[in-house]
Motif scaffolding. Structure first.
Motif, PDB file in Angstrom:
ATOM      1  N   VAL A   1      12.952   0.302   2.931  1.00 39.75           N
ATOM      2  CA  VAL A   1      11.528   0.490   2.400  1.00 39.75           C
ATOM      3  C   VAL A   1      10.888   1.620   2.873  1.00 39.75           C
ATOM      4  CG1 VAL A   1      11.137  -1.991   1.891  1.00 39.75           C
ATOM      5  CG2 VAL A   1      10.117  -0.903   4.070  1.00 39.75           C
ATOM      6  N   LEU A   2       9.631   2.133   2.163  1.00 41.46           N
ATOM      7  CA  LEU A   2       8.773   3.297   2.571  1.00 41.46           C
ATOM      8  C   LEU A   2       7.772   2.668   3.480  1.00 41.46           C
ATOM      9  CD1 LEU A   2       8.188   6.260   2.454  1.00 41.46           C
ATOM     10  CD2 LEU A   2       6.505   5.694   0.589  1.00 41.46           C
ATOM     11  N   GLU A   3       7.864   3.003   4.517  1.00 44.55           N
ATOM     12  CA  GLU A   3       6.825   2.485   5.572  1.00 44.55           C
ATOM     13  C   GLU A   3       5.582   3.478   5.639  1.00 44.55           C
ATOM     14  OE1 GLU A   3       4.247   1.807   8.792  1.00 44.55           O
ATOM     15  OE2 GLU A   3       5.611   3.564   8.786  1.00 44.55           O
ATOM     16  N   ASP A   4       4.418   3.015   5.200  1.00 43.73           N
ATOM     17  CA  ASP A   4       3.563   4.025   4.862  1.00 43.73           C
ATOM     18  C   ASP A   4       2.420   3.995   5.930  1.00 43.73           C
ATOM     19  OD1 ASP A   4       2.471   6.309   3.617  1.00 43.73           O
ATOM     20  OD2 ASP A   4       1.695   5.179   2.181  1.00 43.73           O
ATOM     21  N   GLU A   5       2.436   2.922   6.983  1.00 43.14           N
ATOM     22  CA  GLU A   5       1.316   2.780   8.052  1.00 43.14           C
ATOM     23  C   GLU A   5       1.271   3.700   9.151  1.00 43.14           C
ATOM     24  OE1 GLU A   5      -0.220  -0.676  10.913  1.00 43.14           O
ATOM     25  OE2 GLU A   5       0.847  -1.185   8.873  1.00 43.14           O
ATOM     26  N   TYR A   6       2.511   3.831   9.642  1.00 38.77           N
ATOM     27  CA  TYR A   6       2.698   4.669  10.831  1.00 38.77           C
ATOM     28  C   TYR A   6       3.810   5.683  10.898  1.00 38.77           C
ATOM     29  CZ  TYR A   6       3.259   5.631  15.818  1.00 38.77           C
ATOM     30  OH  TYR A   6       3.531   6.373  17.193  1.00 38.77           O
ATOM     31  N   PHE A   7       4.953   5.425  10.313  1.00 40.32           N
ATOM     32  CA  PHE A   7       6.206   6.562  10.198  1.00 40.32           C
ATOM     33  C   PHE A   7       5.821   7.435   9.141  1.00 40.32           C
ATOM     34  CE2 PHE A   7       7.648   3.193  13.292  1.00 40.32           C
ATOM     35  CZ  PHE A   7       8.179   3.783  14.355  1.00 40.32           C
TER      36      PHE A   7
ATOM     37  N   GLN B   1      13.222  -2.989   6.456  1.00 48.77           N
ATOM     38  CA  GLN B   1      12.455  -4.207   6.571  1.00 48.77           C
ATOM     39  C   GLN B   1      13.130  -5.361   6.704  1.00 48.77           C
ATOM     40  OE1 GLN B   1       9.544  -4.718   3.461  1.00 48.77           O
ATOM     41  NE2 GLN B   1       9.876  -6.924   3.377  1.00 48.77           N
ATOM     42  N   VAL B   2      13.021  -6.010   7.748  1.00 50.19           N
ATOM     43  CA  VAL B   2      13.528  -7.429   8.049  1.00 50.19           C
ATOM     44  C   VAL B   2      12.416  -8.258   7.783  1.00 50.19           C
ATOM     45  CG1 VAL B   2      14.769  -8.820   9.484  1.00 50.19           C
ATOM     46  CG2 VAL B   2      15.148  -6.453   9.596  1.00 50.19           C
ATOM     47  N   SER B   3      12.626  -9.135   6.929  1.00 50.16           N
ATOM     48  CA  SER B   3      11.568 -10.371   6.589  1.00 50.16           C
ATOM     49  C   SER B   3      12.149 -11.662   7.167  1.00 50.16           C
ATOM     50  CB  SER B   3      11.027 -10.422   5.246  1.00 50.16           C
ATOM     51  OG  SER B   3      10.302  -9.219   5.089  1.00 50.16           O
ATOM     52  N   ILE B   4      11.552 -12.292   7.826  1.00 46.92           N
ATOM     53  CA  ILE B   4      11.968 -13.661   8.253  1.00 46.92           C
ATOM     54  C   ILE B   4      11.024 -14.640   7.898  1.00 46.92           C
ATOM     55  CG2 ILE B   4      12.459 -15.207  10.206  1.00 46.92           C
ATOM     56  CD1 ILE B   4      12.882 -12.661  11.939  1.00 46.92           C
ATOM     57  N   PHE B   5      11.438 -15.693   7.200  1.00 48.65           N
ATOM     58  CA  PHE B   5      10.679 -17.031   6.508  1.00 48.65           C
ATOM     59  C   PHE B   5      10.793 -18.060   7.711  1.00 48.65           C
ATOM     60  CE2 PHE B   5      10.612 -21.290   4.697  1.00 48.65           C
ATOM     61  CZ  PHE B   5       9.330 -21.139   4.195  1.00 48.65           C
ATOM     62  N   MET B   6       9.572 -18.453   7.826  1.00 47.64           N
ATOM     63  CA  MET B   6       9.435 -19.723   8.857  1.00 47.64           C
ATOM     64  C   MET B   6       8.813 -20.779   8.230  1.00 47.64           C
ATOM     65  SD  MET B   6       8.012 -17.638  12.293  1.00 47.64           S
ATOM     66  CE  MET B   6       6.483 -16.912  11.693  1.00 47.64           C
TER      67      MET B   6
ATOM     68  N   PRO C   1       6.927 -11.676  -3.896  1.00 51.09           N
ATOM     69  CA  PRO C   1       7.455 -10.530  -3.262  1.00 51.09           C
ATOM     70  C   PRO C   1       6.306  -9.679  -2.616  1.00 51.09           C
ATOM     71  CG  PRO C   1       8.148 -10.905  -5.525  1.00 51.09           C
ATOM     72  CD  PRO C   1       7.303 -11.986  -5.288  1.00 51.09           C
ATOM     73  N   LYS C   2       5.060  -9.612  -3.103  1.00 50.83           N
ATOM     74  CA  LYS C   2       3.975  -8.933  -2.565  1.00 50.83           C
ATOM     75  C   LYS C   2       3.412  -9.526  -1.281  1.00 50.83           C
ATOM     76  CE  LYS C   2       2.324  -5.647  -4.191  1.00 50.83           C
ATOM     77  NZ  LYS C   2       2.379  -4.200  -3.863  1.00 50.83           N
ATOM     78  N   SER C   3       4.025 -10.813  -0.835  1.00 47.09           N
ATOM     79  CA  SER C   3       3.458 -11.424   0.391  1.00 47.09           C
ATOM     80  C   SER C   3       3.194 -10.572   1.599  1.00 47.09           C
ATOM     81  CB  SER C   3       3.886 -12.648   0.452  1.00 47.09           C
ATOM     82  OG  SER C   3       5.104 -13.001   0.868  1.00 47.09           O
ATOM     83  N   SER C   4       4.737  -9.844   1.839  1.00 44.58           N
ATOM     84  CA  SER C   4       4.744  -9.076   3.104  1.00 44.58           C
ATOM     85  C   SER C   4       3.786  -7.765   3.126  1.00 44.58           C
ATOM     86  CB  SER C   4       6.229  -8.829   2.957  1.00 44.58           C
ATOM     87  OG  SER C   4       6.833  -7.939   2.071  1.00 44.58           O
ATOM     88  N   THR C   5       3.355  -7.411   2.103  1.00 47.75           N
ATOM     89  CA  THR C   5       2.320  -6.345   2.164  1.00 47.75           C
ATOM     90  C   THR C   5       0.970  -6.710   1.804  1.00 47.75           C
ATOM     91  OG1 THR C   5       2.952  -5.762  -0.345  1.00 47.75           O
ATOM     92  CG2 THR C   5       4.256  -4.547   1.343  1.00 47.75           C
ATOM     93  N   ASP C   6       0.762  -7.623   1.316  1.00 45.27           N
ATOM     94  CA  ASP C   6      -0.465  -8.477   0.821  1.00 45.27           C
ATOM     95  C   ASP C   6      -1.362  -9.134   1.940  1.00 45.27           C
ATOM     96  OD1 ASP C   6      -0.174  -6.565  -1.371  1.00 45.27           O
ATOM     97  OD2 ASP C   6      -0.478  -7.914  -2.651  1.00 45.27           O
ATOM     98  N   ASN C   7      -0.393  -9.818   2.403  1.00 47.95           N
ATOM     99  CA  ASN C   7      -0.937 -11.148   3.461  1.00 47.95           C
ATOM    100  C   ASN C   7      -1.445 -10.150   4.848  1.00 47.95           C
ATOM    101  OD1 ASN C   7      -0.130 -13.069   1.923  1.00 47.95           O
ATOM    102  ND2 ASN C   7       1.519 -13.880   2.862  1.00 47.95           N
ATOM    103  N   GLU C   8      -2.326 -11.107   5.376  1.00 47.14           N
ATOM    104  CA  GLU C   8      -2.495 -10.862   6.853  1.00 47.14           C
ATOM    105  C   GLU C   8      -1.384 -10.528   7.725  1.00 47.14           C
ATOM    106  OE1 GLU C   8      -5.643 -11.945  10.306  1.00 47.14           O
ATOM    107  OE2 GLU C   8      -5.381 -13.259   8.725  1.00 47.14           O
ATOM    108  N   ARG C   9      -1.275  -9.490   8.498  1.00 48.69           N
ATOM    109  CA  ARG C   9      -0.150  -9.022   9.247  1.00 48.69           C
ATOM    110  C   ARG C   9      -0.819  -8.113  10.537  1.00 48.69           C
ATOM    111  NH1 ARG C   9      -0.580  -5.879   5.325  1.00 48.69           N
ATOM    112  NH2 ARG C   9       0.092  -3.769   5.210  1.00 48.69           N
ATOM    113  N   SER C  10       0.149  -8.165  11.457  1.00 45.25           N
ATOM    114  CA  SER C  10       0.166  -7.107  12.659  1.00 45.25           C
ATOM    115  C   SER C  10       1.341  -6.082  12.717  1.00 45.25           C
ATOM    116  CB  SER C  10       0.068  -7.823  13.925  1.00 45.25           C
ATOM    117  OG  SER C  10      -1.090  -8.843  14.055  1.00 45.25           O
ATOM    118  N   THR C  11       1.083  -5.064  13.291  1.00 45.34           N
ATOM    119  CA  THR C  11       2.139  -3.997  13.275  1.00 45.34           C
ATOM    120  C   THR C  11       2.096  -3.676  14.835  1.00 45.34           C
ATOM    121  OG1 THR C  11       1.686  -3.237  11.033  1.00 45.34           O
ATOM    122  CG2 THR C  11       2.843  -1.758  12.590  1.00 45.34           C
TER     123      THR C  11
END
Length: 146
Positions: free
Chosen positions: A82-88, A94-99, A131-141
């Motif tokens: 994916v295009l990482e547009d926050e830092y790099f 992208q590795v997404s893990i469902f808990m 699909p948009k949960s990984s970019t629109d949900n609250e998260r930390s980097t």
């Protein structure tokens, strides 16, 4: 069993609420099976919340040099470039893990190194299967230089 610090106050408040709700049941409900059912449901619910906040010690048994270890319990649901547009600001994996509710919800750092960037993004709390949960949900980097 160790409880994550974020869960200690929640568990204490939940215990008090359940005790206050179960006390009148114990004192005034004379239908024994109904009282037992309410008490059992309260105990089961409390221990499900305890299970959610547990924080077991993790020990990596392999060679940690040049290893990347899963940062969370769960199931890998996305592995894509994916295009990482926050830092790099370039393409990254992208590795997404469902808990689910039975997985440990503490996250660990998957590599050894120096932390060079930490940020928190406010966001929504959309369902994880969207699909948009990984970019629109609250998260930390967290960026780690190996």
């Amino acid at each position: 069993m160790k409880i994550h610090r974020e869960g200690k106050n929640i568990l204490l408040i939940l215990f008090i609420i359940l005790a206050l709700l179960n006390l009148p049941v114990y004192l005034w409900i004379k239908i024994t099976w109904l009282a037992y059912l309410i008490h059992a449901a309260s105990i089961i619910f409390f221990f499900l919340v305890v299970n959610f906040f547990r924080s077991p010690k993790r020990h990596f048994k392999g060679n940690p040099k040049n290893a990347i270890v899963a940062p969370a319990d769960g199931v890998v649901v996305v592995l894509e470039e994916v295009l990482e547009d926050e830092y790099f600001h370039d393409k990254r994996m992208q590795v997404s893990i469902f808990m689910n509710i039975f997985n440990v919800h503490a996250n660990w750092f998957p590599v050894a190194g120096k932390v060079i960037h930490v940020s928190h993004q406010q966001g929504r709390f959309m369902a994880t299967y969207l699909p948009k949960s990984s970019t629109d949900n609250e998260r930390s980097t967290v960026v780690i230089k190996a």
